[in-house]
Scaffold this motif. Sequence first.
Motif, PDB file in Angstrom:
ATOM      1  N   LEU A 184      37.692  42.837  27.948  1.00  0.00           N
ATOM      2  CA  LEU A 184      37.882  43.317  29.309  1.00  0.00           C
ATOM      3  C   LEU A 184      36.559  43.681  29.960  1.00  0.00           C
ATOM      4  CD1 LEU A 184      41.047  45.529  28.787  1.00  0.00           C
ATOM      5  CD2 LEU A 184      40.883  43.127  29.406  1.00  0.00           C
ATOM      6  N   ASP A 185      35.540  43.921  29.138  1.00  0.00           N
ATOM      7  CA  ASP A 185      34.233  44.264  29.696  1.00  0.00           C
ATOM      8  C   ASP A 185      33.309  43.057  29.754  1.00  0.00           C
ATOM      9  OD1 ASP A 185      34.917  46.892  30.007  1.00  0.00           O
ATOM     10  OD2 ASP A 185      34.339  47.411  27.947  1.00  0.00           O
ATOM     11  N   SER A 186      33.881  41.852  29.642  1.00  0.00           N
ATOM     12  CA  SER A 186      33.061  40.648  29.622  1.00  0.00           C
ATOM     13  C   SER A 186      32.201  40.552  30.877  1.00  0.00           C
ATOM     14  CB  SER A 186      33.965  39.411  29.524  1.00  0.00           C
ATOM     15  OG  SER A 186      33.198  38.239  29.688  1.00  0.00           O
ATOM     16  N   SER A 187      30.959  40.190  30.668  1.00  0.00           N
ATOM     17  CA  SER A 187      30.025  40.071  31.797  1.00  0.00           C
ATOM     18  C   SER A 187      30.410  38.933  32.729  1.00  0.00           C
ATOM     19  CB  SER A 187      28.601  39.849  31.263  1.00  0.00           C
ATOM     20  OG  SER A 187      28.558  38.652  30.483  1.00  0.00           O
ATOM     21  N   GLU A 188      31.229  38.009  32.252  1.00  0.00           N
ATOM     22  CA  GLU A 188      31.628  36.883  33.100  1.00  0.00           C
ATOM     23  C   GLU A 188      32.599  37.306  34.193  1.00  0.00           C
ATOM     24  OE1 GLU A 188      33.184  33.830  30.698  1.00  0.00           O
ATOM     25  OE2 GLU A 188      31.420  33.644  29.426  1.00  0.00           O
ATOM     26  N   LEU A 189      33.181  38.500  34.074  1.00  0.00           N
ATOM     27  CA  LEU A 189      34.182  38.946  35.027  1.00  0.00           C
ATOM     28  C   LEU A 189      33.647  40.017  35.963  1.00  0.00           C
ATOM     29  CD1 LEU A 189      37.210  39.102  32.565  1.00  0.00           C
ATOM     30  CD2 LEU A 189      36.468  37.208  33.994  1.00  0.00           C
ATOM     31  N   ILE A 190      32.339  39.994  36.184  1.00  0.00           N
ATOM     32  CA  ILE A 190      31.711  40.993  37.055  1.00  0.00           C
ATOM     33  C   ILE A 190      32.209  40.824  38.485  1.00  0.00           C
ATOM     34  CG2 ILE A 190      29.510  41.784  38.012  1.00  0.00           C
ATOM     35  CD1 ILE A 190      28.197  40.968  35.406  1.00  0.00           C
ATOM     36  N   GLU A 191      32.367  41.949  39.144  1.00  0.00           N
ATOM     37  CA  GLU A 191      32.822  41.954  40.533  1.00  0.00           C
ATOM     38  C   GLU A 191      31.757  41.328  41.437  1.00  0.00           C
ATOM     39  OE1 GLU A 191      33.650  45.634  43.340  1.00  0.00           O
ATOM     40  OE2 GLU A 191      35.038  45.591  41.647  1.00  0.00           O
ATOM     41  N   SER A 192      32.200  40.584  42.455  1.00  0.00           N
ATOM     42  CA  SER A 192      31.273  39.978  43.418  1.00  0.00           C
ATOM     43  C   SER A 192      31.786  40.225  44.830  1.00  0.00           C
ATOM     44  CB  SER A 192      31.153  38.468  43.153  1.00  0.00           C
ATOM     45  OG  SER A 192      32.390  37.839  43.384  1.00  0.00           O
ATOM     46  N   GLU A 193      31.123  39.617  45.794  1.00  0.00           N
ATOM     47  CA  GLU A 193      31.488  39.863  47.193  1.00  0.00           C
ATOM     48  C   GLU A 193      32.923  39.449  47.489  1.00  0.00           C
ATOM     49  OE1 GLU A 193      30.383  38.069  51.570  1.00  0.00           O
ATOM     50  OE2 GLU A 193      28.789  38.192  50.061  1.00  0.00           O
ATOM     51  N   ARG A 194      33.384  38.360  46.852  1.00  0.00           N
ATOM     52  CA  ARG A 194      34.739  37.867  47.120  1.00  0.00           C
ATOM     53  C   ARG A 194      35.623  37.894  45.888  1.00  0.00           C
ATOM     54  NH1 ARG A 194      35.622  35.763  51.991  1.00  0.00           N
ATOM     55  NH2 ARG A 194      33.814  35.463  53.330  1.00  0.00           N
ATOM     56  N   LYS A 195      35.223  38.651  44.872  1.00  0.00           N
ATOM     57  CA  LYS A 195      36.068  38.848  43.699  1.00  0.00           C
ATOM     58  C   LYS A 195      35.988  40.313  43.285  1.00  0.00           C
ATOM     59  CE  LYS A 195      34.959  37.745  39.471  1.00  0.00           C
ATOM     60  NZ  LYS A 195      34.627  36.965  38.257  1.00  0.00           N
ATOM     61  N   LEU A 196      37.150  40.958  43.124  1.00  0.00           N
ATOM     62  CA  LEU A 196      37.212  42.363  42.740  1.00  0.00           C
ATOM     63  C   LEU A 196      37.921  42.492  41.398  1.00  0.00           C
ATOM     64  CD1 LEU A 196      38.266  43.873  46.188  1.00  0.00           C
ATOM     65  CD2 LEU A 196      35.964  43.652  45.263  1.00  0.00           C
ATOM     66  N   THR A 197      37.500  43.478  40.611  1.00  0.00           N
ATOM     67  CA  THR A 197      38.136  43.738  39.315  1.00  0.00           C
ATOM     68  C   THR A 197      38.589  45.188  39.249  1.00  0.00           C
ATOM     69  OG1 THR A 197      36.043  44.315  38.270  1.00  0.00           O
ATOM     70  CG2 THR A 197      36.693  41.999  38.208  1.00  0.00           C
ATOM     71  N   ARG A 198      39.662  45.416  38.492  1.00  0.00           N
ATOM     72  CA  ARG A 198      40.155  46.785  38.362  1.00  0.00           C
ATOM     73  C   ARG A 198      40.926  46.912  37.050  1.00  0.00           C
ATOM     74  NH1 ARG A 198      42.666  50.247  43.168  1.00  0.00           N
ATOM     75  NH2 ARG A 198      40.508  49.867  43.765  1.00  0.00           N
ATOM     76  N   ARG A 199      40.627  48.017  36.312  1.00  0.00           N
ATOM     77  CA  ARG A 199      41.368  48.336  35.100  1.00  0.00           C
ATOM     78  C   ARG A 199      42.672  49.054  35.490  1.00  0.00           C
ATOM     79  NH1 ARG A 199      39.153  48.368  30.126  1.00  0.00           N
ATOM     80  NH2 ARG A 199      36.947  47.833  29.922  1.00  0.00           N
TER      81      ARG A 199
END
Length: 566
Positions: free
Chosen positions: A507-522
């Motif tokens: 879940l902490d994979s660096s490939e899933l970092i938040e960007s301008e048009r992609k958000l992540t949330r636990r």
Amino acid sequence: KYRRLKANFGMTFLRRLTLLLPKLLVFLGLVSRRSKKSFYLGLATLFSAATIAYFVIVTSEQESAFLQYDADSIDLAFEYRLSQPDADKDIILIDVDERSLALMSKEFGRWPWPRFVFGEFLAGLADYDVGAVALNIMFSDPDLRDTDSDALLAEMSGYARQVAFPMTRLSPENDTLSEVQISQLPGAVLSEEGFRDDTVAVLFPYFSEAHDRLGINNLVLDDDGIVRRFQPMFADPKFAFPSLARRTLGLFDRDISRVYKDEYLVNWRSYDSSYSRYSFFDVYAAMAGEGDFDLAFLKGKIVVIGATAPGLALLKATPLSYAVDDNFMIANFIDDMKNGTGMTPVPVWMIVLFSCLGFWCLAIAHVKGVDEDLIDSSFVAAEVVSVLVTLISVSYTTVAIDLAFPVLMGLAFFSVSKLYSIPIRGSRRATKLFFDEIEWSGASEALLLGYFDIDVEYEREVNHLEAGMAAKKVFCIDNLFSGENLASDIVGSARYVLILDHEAALLDSSELIESERKLTRRISVAGDHFEARARVSKSMLEMAIKFIADQSTLPSSNGTEEGNPE
């Protein structure tokens, strides 16, 4: 009791089957997505190889020496073409029709009429300066009962130098029984010099006055018995000989070097409303000073004379009609040669190239992840354009661009690719059963990914995630409700992925970092999964609101902030 046990067993079986099918679909979808690139490239290779092999076989087996075409699609194109060439006004047909047989029987009896009738008719045509005549009536044997009539026909055949006479090529099996040598046929072009003294079975007028103006009247039939093509020079394995139509046009126009030499597709005129047709009786009566036919109309015309009455005429099929007489066919042959309207299909290699190009364009579009709606609409547009190109080419040009094969093979390729994509789409939709009815396998945390207006990146990362973990732990939530979710109505193109797993490292994979048009949330998914669903839904809305707020506070082109985050 037995019925209850049977009913319970049936319900249990159906429930297990209901749960098994989504799992199977998920598995197939995962396999399909993993092999997506190689599948489409392999499919394009297979279709290309099949296309090349097909045309190699067709080219080697088709009877035509010069033309390669799909008979069925050519017929269909002619049936629905948008326009057709106008019939040449200088070509007229004089039919020995039912009316002529009925009216002339009063004076000359039943068919065949005395031969002096045709002698007088040919003389009359010559006197009225007819341009050329194709006489498609055979006089192969002398009339022993009326030698004077025979002599008059022979004499008038020599007088009327504008008349071409028919010669019929008989079966080559009879060549050894014939006494006619190929070298004795005026105008014959030998395939090899050694064939000069070979005998050939032919049927032609018995009187020598016509022998320098003979033309083959055999029709070129395809395997299905339909006349689609014409050979100006009738092609025999040992020699070539001018057709009756070409010989006639040569009498009309001495310089026929521009006339087709090779075989071509006939550009058929309308059978019912094209060439002017007149009854033999009306013209013959006018020559005797009776009737209303104006003989001055014949001056400079190309006249085709033949039998069209039932019982005398042998009707043949064309792409436009199943019952066409020889007079009409000969008129079309002459018209095409005279006006250059005969049709030639594009080379086979161009059809093969166009077909393969279509396969590879579709394959590359799928491999590159082009939006499926765009692929679908582009494919439909290409198919429609291909059909229109075929119709337009046979309607307004002399080049038949027959794209029926690329259209049909493209449709087959498209159908296979669509069937292949069903597990890909269906497996993600099938996760609804997991999401609604099955406990979340003891997972306590989940990662929610939100993609906004970045469909390509979404597809790429979902494929990567599904390949790296169990498919049942990756939920494409936007597909749970037929591709729609509440956030889509607010944001536009919004896609969400929910990942369930025990391992925090993933879940902490660096490939899933938040960007301008992609958000992540636990999100915590511990406890009742209905409550977890509510937390997921709430998080989806919060992420959409955050995205809208971030976009509305971005600096404008003049450096100031626009919009109201609140």
